[in-house]
Write an enzyme that holds these catalytic residues in place. Structure first.
Site, short mmCIF file in Angstrom:
data_model
loop_
_atom_site.label_atom_id
_atom_site.label_comp_id
_atom_site.label_asym_id
_atom_site.label_seq_id
_atom_site.Cartn_x
_atom_site.Cartn_y
_atom_site.Cartn_z
N ARG B 110 24.41 60.28 18.14
CA ARG B 110 25.44 60.48 19.18
C ARG B 110 25.28 59.50 20.34
NH1 ARG B 110 29.29 61.59 17.95
NH2 ARG B 110 29.99 59.84 19.17
N LYS B 144 36.84 47.98 39.12
CA LYS B 144 37.19 49.36 38.76
C LYS B 144 36.53 49.72 37.44
CE LYS B 144 41.52 49.25 41.37
NZ LYS B 144 42.98 49.37 41.37
N LYS B 176 41.28 41.52 50.83
CA LYS B 176 42.37 42.35 50.31
C LYS B 176 43.20 42.91 51.46
CE LYS B 176 41.65 44.19 46.35
NZ LYS B 176 41.25 45.03 45.19
N GLU B 204 44.14 38.12 48.78
CA GLU B 204 45.23 38.89 48.18
C GLU B 204 46.49 38.71 49.00
OE1 GLU B 204 44.37 43.06 47.25
OE2 GLU B 204 46.40 43.58 47.94
N ASP B 225 49.58 40.24 44.41
CA ASP B 225 49.49 41.65 44.07
C ASP B 225 50.87 42.29 44.01
OD1 ASP B 225 47.84 43.86 43.39
OD2 ASP B 225 48.27 44.72 45.36
#
Lengths: 290, 290, 290, 290, 290, 290
Positions: B110, B144, B176, B204, B225
């Site tokens: 597993r 992410k 960003k 960004e 973006d």
């Protein structure tokens, strides 16, 4: 999730030591040796407030992890939650708020969201199965979890209204088809009752005669693998309430209802942990004048 | 994945220390305090051979982790791979073979599969984007990723033919939208070039005038973006090859081709890490007479 | 220990990762920052052979730990065992042999013996209870273990012929008297069956009416605490084989037989872990001419 | 314990980092991946107060560990101590109090008690030897401690009025019989004084002529092993106060007085660490109306 | 270093667990999440041989660390040493050789050299003091070491011919001037002898009357701090061989000889650990045709 | 350091998780198993105040580590800083103050100073290079750092006014001479741009024709190794501002100015990390009457 579980389930959170350890690792992973190069470009005295906002329908989970991210990063950051793990959210739902130095808010944002988005994704997928399964049949998770994240994912399953199968190989006995390469059902169950008295002894059955053998040997639970709802119904009739019946093997949100109607006590699925898409959540930021 | 990358990409594996550490944690997590209650029911001298078999179309990744699982669990288990990370697989493709004491094979199964299925899932999702993006435009991952698993997931992205964006906040500067709450593009880029000379400084941009500002300030890369392909094309024309152009924001396998045609050098997506469904792989077991 | 258990119990060893980790910590603890000041006084090329010898009657346990001590300290040291965990030993029984550089043998001696003496002490105390309890009644351990050593102590209990109660609070439900400060037996069992389906739900009972309440609520096991053998017999009669009956509370080697005769399925005691005296084992050393 | 030591011994606690680390591990060990299944059945808003009560005569030790257990588990739990490490207790002595959410009190109870019962057991055994040894002769511990717990056990020895022999092999030189397989006493002491100047150099002697050799070589301490009190007296006379004399080897509470009268400065025993039975302490619980 | 020490000092290496742990951390630190971007550009099948070459005069130390770097990184890399720790080297001395896949050689190069260069720097600085101090006076290190690297640095001091003062605060008692803010010399020594019998009790003295007080109280060693050679000589005369005399405080390679002549048994300096410049060593690389 | 950097550099501190982890390890290393034997001799109720005082000219760094030492050791100790990392200090400059129980102040003193003295030494050495290099040319560190301490040393370099080269091999591509054993500059750069788009690709050049090759291949930065200032000037002219130019190889405080005048954008040196002598700082202690 129905009321019955909420009452007994207690905290949705994973054990606190697990949360602390994984957050510590996640922050180390994301900050690297030099820290956040970009946040350092922002003035040190600039403060901000970020609303944590859902951007899709789902179920919230992982708030304790997000709180811990900022506690470890900068104790002056305040984190408040409008909703608790297990709450339903939709587009634009404000689930909480983070307030503190802009640099710290920016540095912790991604790590906090990585926990929230994944664990809310698990809770959301679980809730879909729970709703589709109905009141009587419970949704069980599996050991098919992401390496190192099992305790968190199992907590997210609880937040979604599911229940937890084995957390580790130590918890109880589950004789699967691959074990039968070395031992018969009768032998395996007999040894299990002798070696591990007092524990659940579950047997995976692909055919109804294996159900008979398992029950005769003293199994306390059966797992029906890859059966049709009709086959499940036949087995459930044979079991006649003597032990709990779990169904697994390719069950989907679309088919779980049929298995529930066939009498399964528990339906287990790896989809809710191993293949749950992230729930979209983000930080809506404003500089803080307060 | 095209030939160009294969040549230069080197090993698909994550750093060996990361593999060792995560396998150690995953085994501890799965074995619990008592070990595998069920495997102990099988005779100690029974040996087995398990083929590791794909059950769906996809791209293999994570073989080093699976090898390490058995190395840590029982050094007498032999693991051989018919295919390497990055290989395409389909239903019934035998990707490798595990041979040793049945107990050890069962106990490690597993954990080994949890690594293989997730990482192959990441590689598979990446490959879909890579194919859809075409030869000229590269598929980039993001930060992410699942907490603690970034190094493995980034290696899986490489196996799928994608390339790696920042591995941590230390690697380069990416200004960003949320940073702009505290600093202008011009200020941020200026400070970045002064504080972190020699590093990529990406900005960004939500609008074409931000592209202008970023380039004027000396940014070495722009991130467009949430733009339409047409908007991207306009920006690409404005950039005129001076810096690389990344596109992000809700790009899917269906839309990535349009962005590629619009001239994006790189398209980034979190779907390939955060929301990649597990690739179905399993152990086909036989007791070993050899 | 009777034959029945030996067959099914499988390896007596704790999970290998636990052994590795605890040995690593024990060696670091004993070597300190400078290493073994005294062993450094012995010539580097002097080799030795040490027999590991019991100096009292008992049951061997912990050999895997002793092997690991030398594996981590100096891979050139060879460790062989004449007997396996679970074997009975007496004064002068040679249980194994360590051969290698004298310095390494001396440096590892104490750490290896600390594992062997404590774990053999646990196995020895367990065996005394097992013998006194007879064939039908099993000896169960508890969570009253030394902090950090639970997995090893539980393995030593198995080596002594005992069986393992919960390894952690995650394994199954045990409602004890202190829980009843906040919930009734009926409520607790009902919630347990709903929240943790498929798991053992045991209830500690101080009086026979609590046994009735527990069974009515659906408990799958009862723990009779601090009862006399006669009280136990009355409860066993009432249970009438529907669930397993555990007895605990001040049971000693002298009284365990009476409880067994009273019909207890399992007798649990903390004495075998928390208060087991070390079994005396030592290294008999000779310089090695080979 | 006499007043002389209390004055200088300072805190009985082990180094705080050790306490934190071992508590963290003990909690992780006991909670497992899912946390406390049973405590989750109790209402979240129920609060409790538990008195920590001794149930036998002994010496308290380990309070810092118990405090740390609740600090790590739930910062809202308050722990107060009526007595400090080193205090004598008897049946029904209330040594402290734990107050907070019932769930947290229940979940932490066993881990806190595991530390307290073992360490108080060590302190209690130590105190017995200290009392029997009298004012002039000190009771020394050994390196025969439980793996990983040495720092805590050595602190418990101090709490019991004993003193600490080497904490690790780095601290000073102790030439034992097994070292003499590779080096003479004269050589060993000479090398020790050259290699590790300024440190204690102790030599284990089985015969009086070895005492002579050790002193002639410059040993700063002798260990008389497995001698009768009369043999010890002869050696003490020979040493004539030039160095401290330690006695070891099967000394018991019953015989320690005779060795003290024979003039031993220090008597060492492994019984107080390796074979000390747990002191019985428990939680007396009441739900809290405050 | 004179022959006397070489004989008794045994291995120069730090405890193996420390080496393993620090190498693991150093590799993780240097490889980062993505591994060695640059080495991946080199063909996987290219093999290389690198000579490890000194580029300046000094003393070698840290070879065990360098060996461990490649053992952890790639077990197929072979590392051989022409010289051992403690050997004198000069410009172009080949101290060892690394042979294996070019990628692995390149990736491990810097980490291996970081250990070698720093530790050889410590050994080199130590050797300078040792030579200047002459045969009779020994060079002692201090606790002024780099955080986390103490065990390695102390081993390097041994390789350089120095000897080790306390490895930790647990080893023996050293009453320094700052302690006297809270206790007199007489009180401190008296308590030390009572609390920690059998251990070195050293007292830092700034004046000769403190030496008198320390000796009267029973100190087993004195540390003369910041005295001139003449002041040291006066103290040495007063001590008259009853205890060892350590000198510290701004001693340099130029002044250590004068202190040695003044009769110091030991001279301690932090320069050899805290301020030792790295010894220049490098990898001379050739692709391997073998 | 000029004003330009101070503005943008943000916090000088290393990532907080690194600080916590290294302080934890340093304290464990220094306290050993028994804790501070000597501090225990001082009365428990004695309080003290210690000024942290520089004893030489230099630049302060590492204050966050020193604060963390006392936070972990004894939360009742208060630490205040009069100056921040990056501040210039001289003999007798009071940089901060520690106030609390004398025992805790004494026990933490050395560990706190070990961080402060080493990191301030790094900052001080960096500042010397920064001043000598002048306004236009920046001082870059290297990966030649002490194992495990890189993040702290890189933060100290920032405090000294230097800037950070790669923190790990993951950050960007640097093709060095040893890589050319297996690949040409053109091949390496081509593969780097394909495999790691968006990242800095730097090439070490020993000759001007290598500069040409690197630029033609698309390198974004060149490293001129072991060149004279005149050779550097020639290369700088050839580069003509297209990319940044780094100079390395035996640059000293005395020669860095010449390289700056030759047009180097960045000068890198290992001296500031690997060979920086500790800055002398100490604790001036007084018992506290407050």
């Amino acid at each position: 999730m129905n009321a019955r579980e909420r009452e007994g389930a207690g905290s949705f959170d994973a054990p606190v030591a697990v949360v602390r350890d994984l957050v510590r690792r996640a922050l180390a992973e994301d900050l690297g040796p030099l820290g956040d190069l970009t946040a350092a470009l922002v003035p040190a005295d600039c403060r901000a407030r970020a609303d944590v906002v859902a951007r899709a329908d789902g179920v919230l989970a992982g708030t304790a992890c997000a709180t811990e991210v900022f506690a470890q990063l900068d104790a002056s950051v305040e984190v408040e939650w409008a909703l608790a793990d297990g709450a339903a959210v939709g587009p634009a739902t404000v689930v909480g708020c983070v307030r503190g130095p802009l640099r710290s808010v920016l540095t912790g944002e991604r790590t906090a969201l990585n926990f929230l988005c994944h664990l809310s994704g698990v809770a959301t997928a679980t809730r879909s199965f729970v709703v589709a399964a109905g009141e009587r049949t419970r949704v069980w998770d599996t050991r098919k979890t992401l390496p190192g994240l099992r305790a968190l994912e199992k907590a997210a399953v609880r937040a979604g209204g599911g229940v937890n199968h084995r957390g580790s190989l130590s918890e109880f006995v589950l004789v699967k088809d691959n074990h039968l390469a070395g031992v018969s059902i009768t032998e395996a169950v007999g040894r299990a009752l002798a070696s591990w008295p007092g524990r659940t002894v579950e047997v995976e059955c692909d055919r109804i005669d294996q159900v008979d053998e398992a029950l005769a040997a003293g199994a306390t639970m059966v797992l029906l693998d890859n059966m049709t709802p009709d086959e499940v119904r036949a087995c459930v009739d044979r079991v006649a309430g003597r032990v709990l019946v779990e169904v697994s093997g390719g069950v989907t949100v679309d088919t779980v209802g049929a298995y529930a109607e066939a009498g399964a006590d528990l339906v287990s699925t790896s989809v809710i942990t191993q293949s749950a898409p992230a729930l979209d959540l983000g930080f809506d930021l404003a500089t803080d004048k307060g």
